[in-house]
Design an enzyme around this catalytic site. Structure first.
Site, PDB file in Angstrom:
ATOM      1  N   HIS A 181      27.376 -25.336  23.107  1.00 15.10           N
ATOM      2  CA  HIS A 181      28.818 -24.940  23.151  1.00 15.10           C
ATOM      3  C   HIS A 181      29.668 -26.154  22.577  1.00 15.10           C
ATOM      4  O   HIS A 181      29.658 -27.109  23.188  1.00 15.10           O
ATOM      5  CB  HIS A 181      29.484 -24.371  24.300  1.00 15.10           C
ATOM      6  CG  HIS A 181      30.861 -23.763  23.874  1.00 15.10           C
ATOM      7  ND1 HIS A 181      30.872 -22.276  23.460  1.00 15.10           N
ATOM      8  CD2 HIS A 181      32.033 -24.154  24.071  1.00 15.10           C
ATOM      9  CE1 HIS A 181      32.255 -22.271  23.395  1.00 15.10           C
ATOM     10  NE2 HIS A 181      33.056 -23.380  23.640  1.00 15.10           N
ATOM     11  N   GLU A 189      37.411 -29.195  16.676  1.00 11.71           N
ATOM     12  CA  GLU A 189      36.768 -30.438  17.596  1.00 11.71           C
ATOM     13  C   GLU A 189      37.588 -31.555  17.387  1.00 11.71           C
ATOM     14  O   GLU A 189      37.938 -32.448  18.246  1.00 11.71           O
ATOM     15  CB  GLU A 189      35.412 -30.506  17.794  1.00 11.71           C
ATOM     16  CG  GLU A 189      34.851 -29.375  17.936  1.00 11.71           C
ATOM     17  CD  GLU A 189      35.175 -28.763  19.412  1.00 11.71           C
ATOM     18  OE1 GLU A 189      35.226 -27.457  19.675  1.00 11.71           O
ATOM     19  OE2 GLU A 189      35.497 -29.569  20.546  1.00 11.71           O
ATOM     20  N   TYR A 217      43.819 -21.077  25.306  1.00 13.80           N
ATOM     21  CA  TYR A 217      43.574 -20.586  23.978  1.00 13.80           C
ATOM     22  C   TYR A 217      44.540 -19.712  23.474  1.00 13.80           C
ATOM     23  O   TYR A 217      45.172 -19.719  22.415  1.00 13.80           O
ATOM     24  CB  TYR A 217      41.907 -20.064  23.681  1.00 13.80           C
ATOM     25  CG  TYR A 217      40.966 -21.104  24.193  1.00 13.80           C
ATOM     26  CD1 TYR A 217      40.372 -21.089  25.259  1.00 13.80           C
ATOM     27  CD2 TYR A 217      40.717 -22.178  23.183  1.00 13.80           C
ATOM     28  CE1 TYR A 217      39.643 -22.046  25.489  1.00 13.80           C
ATOM     29  CE2 TYR A 217      39.812 -23.319  23.540  1.00 13.80           C
ATOM     30  CZ  TYR A 217      39.262 -22.931  24.692  1.00 13.80           C
ATOM     31  OH  TYR A 217      38.111 -23.971  25.060  1.00 13.80           O
TER      32      TYR A 217
HETATM   33  C1  LIG Z   1      35.404 -24.562  20.072  1.00 15.11           C
HETATM   34  C2  LIG Z   1      35.802 -24.610  21.437  1.00 15.11           C
HETATM   35  C3  LIG Z   1      35.712 -25.791  22.170  1.00 15.11           C
HETATM   36 SE1  LIG Z   1      37.255 -26.104  23.144  1.00 15.11          SE
HETATM   37  C4  LIG Z   1      35.953 -23.268  22.183  1.00 15.11           C
HETATM   38  O1  LIG Z   1      35.584 -23.045  23.184  1.00 15.11           O
HETATM   39  N1  LIG Z   1      36.985 -22.339  21.536  1.00 15.11           N
HETATM   40  C5  LIG Z   1      37.612 -22.385  20.209  1.00 15.11           C
HETATM   41  C6  LIG Z   1      38.345 -21.352  20.092  1.00 15.11           C
HETATM   42  C7  LIG Z   1      38.336 -20.574  21.214  1.00 15.11           C
HETATM   43  C8  LIG Z   1      37.139 -20.949  22.230  1.00 15.11           C
HETATM   44  C9  LIG Z   1      35.783 -20.155  22.374  1.00 15.11           C
HETATM   45  O2  LIG Z   1      34.803 -20.584  21.514  1.00 15.11           O
HETATM   46  O3  LIG Z   1      35.838 -19.304  22.964  1.00 15.11           O
HETATM   47 ZN   LIG Z   2      38.906 -26.792  21.963  1.00 15.34          ZN
END
Ligand SMILES: C=C(C[SeH])C(=O)N1CCC[C@H]1C(=O)O
Ligand SMILES: [Zn+2]
Length: 602
Positions: free
Chosen positions: A321, A352, A497
């Site tokens: 991840h 990132e 998010y």
């Molecule tokens: C890319 C990452 C690392 Se902070 C992430 O977990 N994200 C980015 C957007 C939503 C969330 C997910 O993948 O669930």
């Molecule tokens: Zn992130």
């Protein structure tokens, strides 16, 4: 106690801060070693380093809270003590803290090591989430294959951690209570420094739900056209396995068979990335160049030496991840991402790199301020860059999209715009209910409203209510589907998010104004801040604050606003919203969804 002067308090705090940095560097290096090579040996070393940091933090905390910091006159010194007065999980006994850390480490390991058997070849059982299952969900248009992957991934990930999760909840709540919070939900929400925060989130969702429902209705129609009425019901929830993503959280990967104007050029740059021989490193270099074009920082040499930008092929198990890392020594910053050469991963790379840019901009701050103004800010920065990079104009500038003669033909230009906004909405709008429901579920669990007997059925009730989706098959309480998502097993809050996806449009609008991109009523969705040092300097002045000011002060620097506000997002998608309403009207689409016929058996 002796009357401490503020000078003595400041001196004490500086010594604490310098010492804390050393412990944090050591702990972060041990965490990196584990996440990039999952072995018992590395887990034990991670646990040892975490225990040491927790011990030091707790000892320091007991001295810090003796200072009369609430009466300090220096606002910054007062804020340092205020933020440091919340100990978090380190408040637990050494035994409980170690137990909680090892549960999270083991759940993350189960998730990261999970593999399933192929649908076509039952003897091939080495398919990992990244890259195999992610790519299959992106590309497969066989509902039976998608169903197999959806079910098998959950059977090999979420279902396996249900027992540990119960203990995780108990220990997280125990820690929160030791911090004088009612439960872990309250401790998590403390990050936002506002009692009305949950209500504000609810209000934002209320404002955005109509747009989501319009998008949902249109997508359901085209899934029904492709897969038939037997698979997708006209007024029902959408089966979750058909949306191009393991958790149905973003739907951009199914844009290709439902574009509003199919005859228009697709804006998916994946084919050109492959044709032009893009490598993972080149994707990150492209992102770095966007930041330096704004007069923001380049990556230090060490970043390129120590980051892991592709999945290692030496057979080790690792957490794929994507993540960005600050080692708290003002020198060592890294990304770990199992990057594939495709559009989705190009924007994840920017996401990132946004984290690392924030690290670089606030690295002069004391440890306690080296974090986002709130957690949503940290998730938004990279995406703000992607809002400029993903414009067809910018993609043509960097050669990832062919020139098109739509500029002259107004109709063609309009159609291209609607296609672009549609693809972007499949990622940005579809995501909102998913991001909201994940912590709605965890808040309910921490508050005791949801007990282990209905962990799974409560999740499906929320997924039906907010996302308008349903599982491809009946579920039971033997299943534990929400824990098939990284952030649940890795103890990472998720409302950040949802916040990011709203405020990133506020930041985008503020920076576009600064860059002079909104003159003469130019539309927000065409803005590209590339090469604007004015915009970059403005963003930098917000990032340099870190958490040294309450987040409304930081937001005000870039946007002039002090509240989260969905207006910028609605303005960005206005042309699409209008188009969707007209299209759904024309086809007589049912807006919303009725009950599911899939059961969740308690
Ligand atoms: C890319 C990452 C690392 Se902070 C992430 O977990 N994200 C980015 C957007 C939503 C969330 C997910 O993948 O669930
Ligand atoms: Zn992130």
């Amino acid at each position: 106690d002796p009357k401490y002067t503020e000078e003595e308090a400041a001196k004490f705090y500086d010594d604490y801060d310098a010492q804390a940095a050393l412990f944090l560097t050591k702990e972060t290096l041990a965490l990196w070693a584990y996440d990039s090579n999952i072995t018992d040996h590395n887990l034990q070393k991670k646990l040892a380093a975490s225990a040491e940091t927790a011990k030091y933090t707790k000892e320091s905390w007991s001295k810090l809270i003796k200072f009369p910091w609430k009466d300090f006159s220096d606002p910054e010194l007062k804020r340092k003590f205020k933020l440091s007065s919340v100990l978090g999980n380190a408040a637990l006994s050494e035994e409980d803290y170690n137990k909680l850390q090892s549960i999270v480490g083991e759940m993350s390991a189960i998730y990261s090591k999970a593999k399933i058997c192929s649908y076509q070849d039952k003897s091939k059982c080495d398919l990992s989430l990244e890259p195999e299952l992610t790519e299959l969900l992106m590309k497969s248009r066989d509902p039976e294959e998608l169903r197999h992957i959806w079910i098998e991934w959950r059977r090999n990930s979420g279902e396996k951690v249900k027992e540990q999760y119960k203990e995780y909840v108990a220990l997280s709540n125990k820690a929160a209570i030791m911090n004088n919070f009612d439960n872990a939900a309250a401790l998590w929400l403390n990050n936002y420094e506002s009692d009305e925060f949950r209500d504000q989130i609810g209000e934002l969702w209320h404002q955005l739900k109509p747009l989501y429902q319009q998008l949902h209705a249109y997508v359901r129609r085209h899934l029904r056209i492709k897969y038939g009425d037997g698979v997708v019901k006209a007024k029902g929830p959408i089966p979750a396995h058909l949306l191009g993503n393991m958790w149905a959280q973003t739907w951009g990967n199914i844009a290709d068979f439902m574009l509003p104007y199919p005859e228009r050029q697709s804006t998916d740059v994946t084919p050109n990335m492959i044709k032009q021989g893009y490598t993972a490193e080149r994707m990150f270099k492209l992102s770095e160049e966007f930041f330096t074009s704004l007069n923001l920082s380049a990556m230090p040499e060490m970043f390129w030496d120590k980051s892991i930008l592709e999945k290692p092929n030496d057979g080790r198990e690792l957490v794929c991840h994507a993540s960005a890392w600050d080692f708290y020594d003002r020198k060592d910053f890294r990304i770990k991402q199992c990057t594939r050469i495709n559009q989705e991963d190009l924007y994840t790379a920017h996401h990132e790199m946004g984290h690392v840019q924030y690290f670089l901009q606030y690295k002069h701050q004391p440890i306690v301020f080296r974090t986002g103004a709130n957690d949503g800010f940290h998730e938004a920065i990279g995406d703000v860059m992607s809002l400029s990079v993903s414009t067809p104009k910018h993609l043509r500038t960097i050669g990832l999209l062919e020139e098109e003669s739509t500029e002259t033909d107004k109709k063609a230009s309009y159609e291209a715009t609607i296609n672009y906004l549609f693809s972007t909405a499949l990622d940005k709008i579809a995501f909102l209910p998913f991001a909201y429901e994940l912590d709605l579920w965890r808040w309910d669990v921490f508050e005791g409203k949801t007990t282990p007997e209905n962990y799974n059925c409560h999740f499906w009730k929320l997924a039906h209510e907010f996302q308008g989706i349903e599982p491809p098959v009946d579920r039971t309480e033997e299943d534990f589907d929400i824990a098939s998502k990284y952030h649940i097993v890795a103890d990472v809050p998720y409302i950040r998010y949802f916040i990011s996806f709203v405020i990133q449009f506020q930041f985008h609008k503020g920076l576009c104004q600064a860059a002079g991109q909104l003159e003469n009523n130019a539309p927000l969705h065409e803005c590209d801040i590339y090469k604007s040092a004015t915009a970059g300097n403005l963003l930098g002045s917000m990032l340099q604050l870190g958490a040294s000011k309450p987040w409304p002060d930081a937001m005000e620097v870039v946007t002039g606003q002090r509240k989260m506000d969905a207006s910028a997002l609605r303005e960005y998608f206005a042309p699409l919203e209008e188009w969707l309403r007209a299209e759904n009207e024309k086809t007589g689409e049912f807006i919303g969804w009725d009950k599911t016929d899939k059961y969740c058996v308690q």
